[in-house]
Design a protein around this motif. Structure first.
Motif, PDB file in Angstrom:
ATOM      1  N   GLU A   1      16.809  36.477  50.656  1.00 11.86           N
ATOM      2  CA  GLU A   1      16.209  35.167  50.414  1.00 11.86           C
ATOM      3  C   GLU A   1      15.253  35.226  49.223  1.00 11.86           C
TER       4      GLU A   1
ATOM      5  N   TYR B   1      17.237  35.397  46.121  1.00  8.67           N
ATOM      6  CA  TYR B   1      17.858  34.083  45.877  1.00  8.67           C
ATOM      7  C   TYR B   1      16.844  33.105  45.288  1.00  8.67           C
ATOM      8  N   ARG B   2      15.672  33.069  45.851  1.00 11.37           N
ATOM      9  CA  ARG B   2      14.643  32.123  45.382  1.00 11.37           C
ATOM     10  C   ARG B   2      14.114  32.474  43.992  1.00 11.37           C
TER      11      ARG B   2
ATOM     12  N   LYS C   1      21.646  33.676  41.843  1.00 10.23           N
ATOM     13  CA  LYS C   1      21.884  32.684  42.897  1.00 10.23           C
ATOM     14  C   LYS C   1      23.374  32.597  43.244  1.00 10.23           C
TER      15      LYS C   1
ATOM     16  N   ILE D   1      24.396  35.720  45.225  1.00 10.02           N
ATOM     17  CA  ILE D   1      23.938  35.656  46.617  1.00 10.02           C
ATOM     18  C   ILE D   1      24.829  34.686  47.395  1.00 10.02           C
ATOM     19  N   GLU D   2      25.117  33.533  46.798  1.00  6.23           N
ATOM     20  CA  GLU D   2      25.960  32.546  47.485  1.00  6.23           C
ATOM     21  C   GLU D   2      27.372  33.070  47.719  1.00  6.23           C
TER      22      GLU D   2
ATOM     23  N   LEU E   1      19.301  30.417  53.321  1.00  2.00           N
ATOM     24  CA  LEU E   1      20.626  31.036  53.288  1.00  2.00           C
ATOM     25  C   LEU E   1      21.565  30.382  54.296  1.00  2.00           C
TER      26      LEU E   1
END
Length: 121
Positions: A65, A68-69, A76, A79-80, A108
């Motif tokens: 997380e 990702y942030r 991003k 991660i997705e 997430l």
């Protein structure tokens, strides 16, 4: 915003501590790119979930997380597509229903739901 190199170094330093023995074997190419680093994060997290080490799994999800942030657009997307869509909790049979609710960070989980809704499932 973290650079990709900073994220690689963060994962290199934090993952072995967080996931311990559940981390996948580190190869010489594990931390040479952001792609391989995110794949390694995904593998370590998947291993903690499969071995039901939920404290370590929660720490891995929290690290994902954070990445990702704080990451750029490429991070991003990785991660997705690697961490959420292609691996971790979505591929294990009944894994989502057996995970304690507080393990997967809300951001997430929302990405996961968006992927399901966009796919027509």
């Amino acid at each position: 915003m973290f650079t990709q190199l900073q994220i690689i170094n963060l994962l290199k330093n934090e993952l072995p501590v967080l996931a311990g023995a559940d981390c996948a074997t580190v190869s010489s190419h594990t931390f040479t790119s952001i792609h391989s680093s995110i794949h390694y994060l995904s593998a370590c997290t998947k291993n903690t979930v499969e071995h039901r080490h939920f404290t370590a799994a929660h720490k891995c999800f929290t690290l994902a997380e954070q990445v990702y942030r704080e990451g750029d657009a490429m991070v991003k997307l990785l991660i997705e597509n690697v961490f959420v869509y292609a691996n971790v909790w979505t591929k294990s049979r009944n894994a989502v229903s057996t995970l304690p609710g507080n393990i997967i960070p809300e951001v997430l989980y929302k990405v996961h739901l968006k992927q399901l809704n966009d796919s027509g499932c």
